[in-house]
Enzyme design. Structure first.
Site, mmCIF file in Angstrom:
data_model
loop_
_atom_site.group_PDB
_atom_site.id
_atom_site.type_symbol
_atom_site.label_atom_id
_atom_site.label_comp_id
_atom_site.label_asym_id
_atom_site.label_seq_id
_atom_site.Cartn_x
_atom_site.Cartn_y
_atom_site.Cartn_z
ATOM 1 N N ASP A 65 29.180 46.518 36.014
ATOM 2 C CA ASP A 65 30.522 45.969 35.604
ATOM 3 C C ASP A 65 30.876 47.973 34.919
ATOM 4 O OD1 ASP A 65 30.721 44.135 35.991
ATOM 5 O OD2 ASP A 65 31.648 43.210 35.335
ATOM 6 N N LYS A 113 33.274 43.993 45.267
ATOM 7 C CA LYS A 113 34.701 43.784 44.041
ATOM 8 C C LYS A 113 35.385 44.019 44.371
ATOM 9 C CE LYS A 113 34.516 45.737 39.416
ATOM 10 N NZ LYS A 113 34.030 46.271 38.883
ATOM 11 N N ARG A 158 28.784 45.823 46.034
ATOM 12 C CA ARG A 158 27.691 45.927 45.170
ATOM 13 C C ARG A 158 26.282 45.776 46.006
ATOM 14 N NH1 ARG A 158 30.379 45.070 38.911
ATOM 15 N NH2 ARG A 158 30.351 42.748 39.881
ATOM 16 N N ASP A 176 45.563 39.560 40.699
ATOM 17 C CA ASP A 176 45.147 40.181 41.789
ATOM 18 C C ASP A 176 43.884 40.109 42.586
ATOM 19 O OD1 ASP A 176 44.263 41.865 40.598
ATOM 20 O OD2 ASP A 176 46.551 43.111 41.025
ATOM 21 N N GLY A 177 42.687 39.487 42.102
ATOM 22 C CA GLY A 177 41.820 39.822 43.058
ATOM 23 C C GLY A 177 41.229 41.376 43.106
ATOM 24 N N ASP A 229 29.555 39.183 29.504
ATOM 25 C CA ASP A 229 29.510 38.855 30.643
ATOM 26 C C ASP A 229 29.284 40.079 31.073
ATOM 27 O OD1 ASP A 229 32.684 39.236 29.184
ATOM 28 O OD2 ASP A 229 33.275 39.435 30.750
ATOM 29 N N ASN A 230 29.389 41.109 30.932
ATOM 30 C CA ASN A 230 28.932 42.169 31.727
ATOM 31 C C ASN A 230 28.142 43.307 30.633
ATOM 32 O OD1 ASN A 230 31.671 42.343 32.600
ATOM 33 N ND2 ASN A 230 32.187 43.924 30.229
#
Ligand code: AMP
Ligand code: MG
Length: 508
Positions: free
Chosen positions: A275, A123, A186, A135-136, A265-266
């Site tokens: 998350d 991550k 993770r 920005d990733g 999405d989590n």
């Protein structure tokens, strides 16, 4: 464990023992359109700040230091091409059609020592086609929070993603202020989310839903493969997902955990807590506690979590309707039936869980009301959630109750005394009068130590100054949350006044 600094070494030896053979069962084998190959962006001057010896052991990784290259995104995991998956999701109730691994990359699929499949995901390893202009990266602050909390949750028996490693870098990252980058690795049996199914449903790409569901069932619900008829098999699977989600929500309530961003999405298809962002454990108990500073409306407040988890199941079931047969009316009816299974699944789990927290052997009519009266007293007096349940274990089953500490915490003493009298009567009614045994049992389900925000904050402040010692202390402390650990008692205290209102937002 805090490692000594290591340079990137060849990873082949350290990983070869547990590498998963390239069979069709790998997530990678699903191919497009489920995910795309993406190379991580190199991380300048990576340093292995901490690694989780328990997870490394589980994975059979002897020398995590030798894996700094793969764990920072600076070298490939031998035999695996990294990939980013696509998903969608309902964020704060609003459908967002295009999300995905915007800063996460799957870097390996392994078998652990027990032969279970585990996926490794970085991550913060840089931009992907799903980064949507961001920005990733992930900052050190939020990476430490995820690293510590996932382990704390695991230790209290809540299914969760875990972290293998925490890698830091001097690379600047812009958030509200300038921070530095970090990458956690993770680990989970699967990172498939409700949102993965929503993506294909809402895009009208229904033909891809069976492949994704079949992968999840074959890998993670293999007992369901016995059911030959597809609709029945999918229905049985969805019932299990709903039950696992209900269990997760009940467990969050029981330990006073607020997730903060319960977007679909989590939400993990395996019922894992995933998350870790602006989460928080309750200090002072408030039903309407909001841990996420960005959650203006309190959609994800503590008291709403069970119903939000249910609503999220509804979003998954909507997306799964095409799996439930060709007759649309019948499929919707079946989805609705599965959806309604959440209520009983949650109530049954919650009833047992709260009974255990109270030290009750049986579950009887009136127990829910007894619990609610206790929580109302705690709410009105802002009692510390975690400590209150530890103090409750000291109440004797026979009058007089004596001073257990909790009596000093509540404002309405008369209501408190009435509650204790009823609690004692309830204990006696089931012959639950071995107080030492009851206290021991309660202390096995009511943790003494949780990752309070101010504890995480102290570890972050030290780490930002280059000292990982407090991360190490918390990892050890939180791996034994039920043990008294008398020399660590200060870590069980509520936050000091100036640390009570730490603001945690989605920024990470
Ligand atoms: P989250 O709120 O962390 O669950 O993220 C929601 C979505 O935004 C996911 O698709 C993430 O991958 C993406 N995302 C969050 N932060 C970033 C970031 N810094 N760079 C790229 N994508 C991000
Ligand atoms: Mg997310």
């Amino acid at each position: 464990m805090t490692p000594t600094p290591q340079s990137a070494l060849a990873a082949a030896d350290a990983t070869s023992s547990s590498a998963l053979p390239p069979t069709a069962s790998r997530y990678a084998a699903l191919g497009q359109p489920f995910h795309q190959p993406v190379q991580p962006t190199p991380l300048p001057e990576p340093a292995l700040l901490h690694f989780n010896t328990a997870v490394a052991d589980t994975l059979g990784l002897a020398d995590v230091g030798a894996l700094l290259g793969p764990l920072s995104g600076n070298a490939p995991w031998p035999g695996y091409a990294p990939l980013a998956s696509v998903y969608a999701g309902h964020q704060f109730g609003v459908f967002v059609p295009q999300l995905g691994d915007g800063r996460a990359l799957m870097i390996a699929e392994l078998h652990d020592r027990e032969g279970r499949r585990q996926e490794l995901q970085l991550k913060g390893a840089g931009r992907t086609p799903y980064s949507r202009g961001a920005d990733g990266r992930a900052v050190l602050r939020s990476s430490i929070r995820e690293y510590l909390c996932s382990e704390a949750m695991h230790a209290v028996g809540i299914a969760t993603t875990r972290c293998l490693s925490l890698v830091g870098s001097p690379q600047p990252v812009v958030r509200e202020t300038m921070e530095t980058a970090a990458v956690v690795c993770r680990v989970a049996p699967s990172f498939v989310r409700f949102g993965h199914f929503e993506f294909f449903y809402h895009r009208g790409l229904h033909e891809h839903l069976p492949a994704l569901a079949d992968h999840v069932i074959a890998e993670h619900f293999p007992h369901l493969l016995e059911i030959a008829e597809p609709t029945q098999r999918y229905a049985a699977w969805l019932r299990e997902v709903v039950a696992r989600t209900a269990l997760m929500a009940a467990q969050w309530q029981g330990v006073g955990f607020c997730h903060g961003v319960m977007n679909t999405d989590n939400f993990s298809i395996l019922g894992l807590t995933i998350d870790y962002g602006p989460f928080g454990f309750l200090d002072a108990f408030q039903w309407d506690h909001i841990c996420n500073h960005s959650d203006d409306g309190g959609r994800y407040a503590y008291g709403r979590q069970p119903q939000i988890a249910h609503w999220n199941c509804g979003r998954l079931l909507q997306a799964a309707v095409p799996l439930l047969g060709e007759d649309m009316d019948a499929a919707v009816e079946l989805a609705r039936d599965i959806y309604h299974g959440y209520g009983p699944a949650f109530s049954d789990t919650a009833a047992r869980l709260w009974a255990d927290k109270l030290g009750l052997k049986d579950i009887r009519e009136g127990d829910a009301e007894l619990m609610e009266r206790l929580l109302a007293l705690m709410h009105d007096s802002h009692c510390d959630f975690t400590n209150s349940f530890r103090k409750l274990a000291q109440i004797p089953s026979t009058a007089p109750s004596g001073d257990t500490g909790l009596r000093n915490d509540v404002l309405d003493i008369a209501a408190w005394d009435a509650w204790v009298a009823d609690y004692q009567a309830r204990l006696q009614s089931e012959g639950n009068t071995d107080d030492a045994a009851r206290a021991a049992a309660m202390n096995r389900v009511n943790p003494k130590y949780v990752l309070r925000n101010h504890l995480a904050q102290a570890a972050i402040a030290k780490a930002e100054a280059g000292d990982m010692g407090e991360i190490d202390v918390l990892m050890k402390l939180l791996s034994r949350p039920y043990d008294e650990q008398p020399d660590m008692a200060a870590y069980a205290a509520p936050p000091p006044e100036e640390m009570r209102h730490i603001e945690v937002s989605c920024s990470s």
